[in-house]
Design a protein around this motif. Sequence first.
Motif, short mmCIF file in Angstrom:
data_model
loop_
_atom_site.label_atom_id
_atom_site.label_comp_id
_atom_site.label_asym_id
_atom_site.label_seq_id
_atom_site.Cartn_x
_atom_site.Cartn_y
_atom_site.Cartn_z
N ALA A 81 -16.27 -34.52 -15.24
CA ALA A 81 -15.85 -33.05 -14.80
C ALA A 81 -16.38 -32.11 -15.85
O ALA A 81 -16.78 -30.81 -15.82
N ALA A 82 -16.24 -32.56 -17.33
CA ALA A 82 -16.64 -31.93 -18.40
C ALA A 82 -18.17 -31.69 -18.24
O ALA A 82 -18.80 -30.70 -18.61
N THR A 83 -19.02 -32.77 -17.93
CA THR A 83 -20.29 -32.35 -17.59
C THR A 83 -20.64 -31.40 -16.87
O THR A 83 -21.64 -30.51 -17.07
N LEU A 84 -19.70 -31.20 -15.68
CA LEU A 84 -19.98 -30.23 -14.55
C LEU A 84 -19.82 -28.83 -15.27
O LEU A 84 -20.45 -27.94 -14.82
N VAL A 85 -18.63 -28.57 -16.04
CA VAL A 85 -18.48 -27.59 -16.79
C VAL A 85 -19.79 -27.04 -17.57
O VAL A 85 -19.92 -25.90 -17.69
N GLY A 86 -20.26 -27.99 -18.38
CA GLY A 86 -21.50 -27.72 -19.17
C GLY A 86 -22.63 -27.35 -18.25
O GLY A 86 -23.46 -26.54 -18.54
N ASP A 87 -22.58 -27.99 -17.12
CA ASP A 87 -23.71 -27.88 -16.30
C ASP A 87 -23.69 -26.05 -15.62
O ASP A 87 -24.72 -25.42 -15.55
N ALA A 88 -22.32 -26.04 -15.38
CA ALA A 88 -22.20 -24.35 -14.92
C ALA A 88 -22.38 -23.43 -16.04
O ALA A 88 -22.92 -22.44 -15.92
N ILE A 89 -22.14 -23.71 -17.23
CA ILE A 89 -22.46 -22.80 -18.39
C ILE A 89 -24.04 -22.64 -18.42
O ILE A 89 -24.43 -21.70 -18.76
N ARG A 90 -24.67 -23.81 -18.38
CA ARG A 90 -26.13 -23.68 -18.43
C ARG A 90 -26.69 -22.83 -17.25
O ARG A 90 -27.69 -22.06 -17.23
N ALA A 91 -26.10 -22.85 -16.14
CA ALA A 91 -26.71 -22.25 -14.89
C ALA A 91 -26.53 -20.67 -15.11
O ALA A 91 -27.10 -19.90 -14.62
N VAL A 92 -25.26 -20.28 -15.57
CA VAL A 92 -25.05 -18.87 -16.18
C VAL A 92 -26.13 -18.46 -17.06
O VAL A 92 -26.52 -17.36 -17.01
N HIS A 93 -26.12 -19.29 -17.99
CA HIS A 93 -27.04 -18.88 -18.91
C HIS A 93 -28.71 -18.62 -18.42
O HIS A 93 -29.27 -17.71 -18.77
N ARG A 94 -28.93 -19.54 -17.63
CA ARG A 94 -30.38 -19.25 -16.86
C ARG A 94 -30.50 -17.97 -16.28
O ARG A 94 -31.36 -17.37 -16.24
N ARG A 95 -29.29 -17.78 -15.47
CA ARG A 95 -29.34 -16.36 -14.75
C ARG A 95 -29.07 -15.42 -15.54
O ARG A 95 -29.70 -14.18 -15.43
N ASP A 96 -28.41 -15.25 -16.56
CA ASP A 96 -27.81 -13.98 -17.27
C ASP A 96 -28.37 -13.89 -18.69
O ASP A 96 -28.50 -12.70 -19.36
N ALA A 97 -28.75 -14.82 -19.42
CA ALA A 97 -29.15 -14.71 -20.89
C ALA A 97 -30.19 -13.84 -21.23
O ALA A 97 -30.00 -13.05 -22.28
N GLU A 98 -31.24 -13.86 -20.72
CA GLU A 98 -32.28 -12.88 -20.97
C GLU A 98 -31.73 -11.29 -20.57
O GLU A 98 -32.32 -10.57 -21.40
N SER A 99 -31.24 -11.15 -19.49
CA SER A 99 -30.80 -9.88 -19.33
C SER A 99 -29.70 -9.18 -20.33
O SER A 99 -29.92 -8.12 -20.82
N LEU A 100 -28.61 -10.22 -20.63
CA LEU A 100 -27.90 -9.83 -21.75
C LEU A 100 -28.55 -9.36 -22.88
O LEU A 100 -28.42 -8.51 -23.68
N LYS A 101 -29.66 -10.26 -23.22
CA LYS A 101 -30.45 -10.06 -24.75
C LYS A 101 -31.20 -8.75 -24.65
O LYS A 101 -31.29 -8.13 -25.70
N GLY A 102 -31.41 -8.60 -23.49
CA GLY A 102 -32.43 -7.05 -23.24
C GLY A 102 -31.20 -5.93 -23.68
O GLY A 102 -31.82 -4.81 -24.20
N PHE A 103 -30.11 -6.04 -23.35
CA PHE A 103 -28.94 -5.15 -23.72
C PHE A 103 -28.19 -5.34 -25.36
O PHE A 103 -27.52 -4.76 -25.54
N GLY A 104 -28.81 -6.49 -25.91
CA GLY A 104 -28.26 -6.56 -27.35
C GLY A 104 -27.19 -7.33 -27.45
O GLY A 104 -26.28 -7.15 -28.19
N ILE A 105 -26.88 -8.08 -26.14
CA ILE A 105 -25.75 -9.02 -25.89
C ILE A 105 -25.81 -10.45 -26.05
O ILE A 105 -26.66 -10.88 -25.34
N ASP A 106 -25.19 -11.15 -26.95
CA ASP A 106 -25.50 -12.47 -27.27
C ASP A 106 -24.76 -13.36 -26.20
O ASP A 106 -23.69 -12.67 -25.31
N PHE A 107 -25.04 -14.55 -25.53
CA PHE A 107 -24.44 -15.21 -24.75
C PHE A 107 -23.54 -15.96 -25.60
O PHE A 107 -23.72 -17.08 -26.13
#
Length: 272
Positions: A81-107
């Motif tokens: 279950a904890a591994t699935l939480v980690g996978d979900a965090i990475r999935a959101v990172h893949r989707r949003d991290a670069e866009s957030l970085k463009g606005f000066g927002i850290d993941f």
Amino acid sequence: MTYCVAMCLDDGLVFLSDSRTNAGVDAISTFRKMTVFEQAGDRVMVLLTAGNLAISQSVRQYLMEGREQRSLWEARDMFEAATLVGDAIRAVHRRDAESLKGFGIDFNISMIFGGQIKGERPRLFQMYSAGNFIEATQENCYFQIGEAKYGKPILDRVLTPQMPLDEAAKCALISMDSTLKSNVSVGLPLDLLVYGVDELAVSRFVTVDENNAYFKMIRKAWGQRLRQVFDEVRDPVWDASVSAEHPLRMSGGTHGSVPLYAVKPTGTGKGN
């Protein structure tokens, strides 16, 4: 800002979170930081979140729906279950991290995840922005996220894995009260969940607001008793000629060969 604390004890688990996500003169928002996943008789899991609210809500949705992965309802044990939480965090990172970085927002996200799945003991994990995690042990039986420093001293001095659950809940509430006292960015209401080993259902959950009689008692009693203990501690005795059980002796202006302060010379030179 937020403050969440969770404990893994011999008798079960304790989770406590505040609900303030923003603070300012005219900008205070309230969002629940605790999410409970319950399938009575089979599993109870609790997720506490701190950091970027949009990120944490996205991660929570992935976990509830099982997008791109198995859901928490399918996990065979708490490590998976904890591994699935980690996978979900990475999935959101893949989707949003670069866009957030463009606005000066850290993941920026941190989570505490714990619970019990039928057939194994209760377990508790701290999750990081990279999706990795560590597990609570007998030597380190609690985790904090958010504004942790103000509530940490009582935990380090009092909490042990052998502490009964209700006493641990009291400790968590005192830890929260210390944080509320010192930081306006943490605020009521609070969510408190206490889970006993092998209950496999939520039986002790409460939302604590400013009108909660027990929390009001804690705030008043803890402040009064701290002041009482402070007043009972003796003041320092500086005169080395006076007998004292615990003297704080005068040492002069140097420590070894290192000057601590300068003293203007008196006396002899021209112009003095």
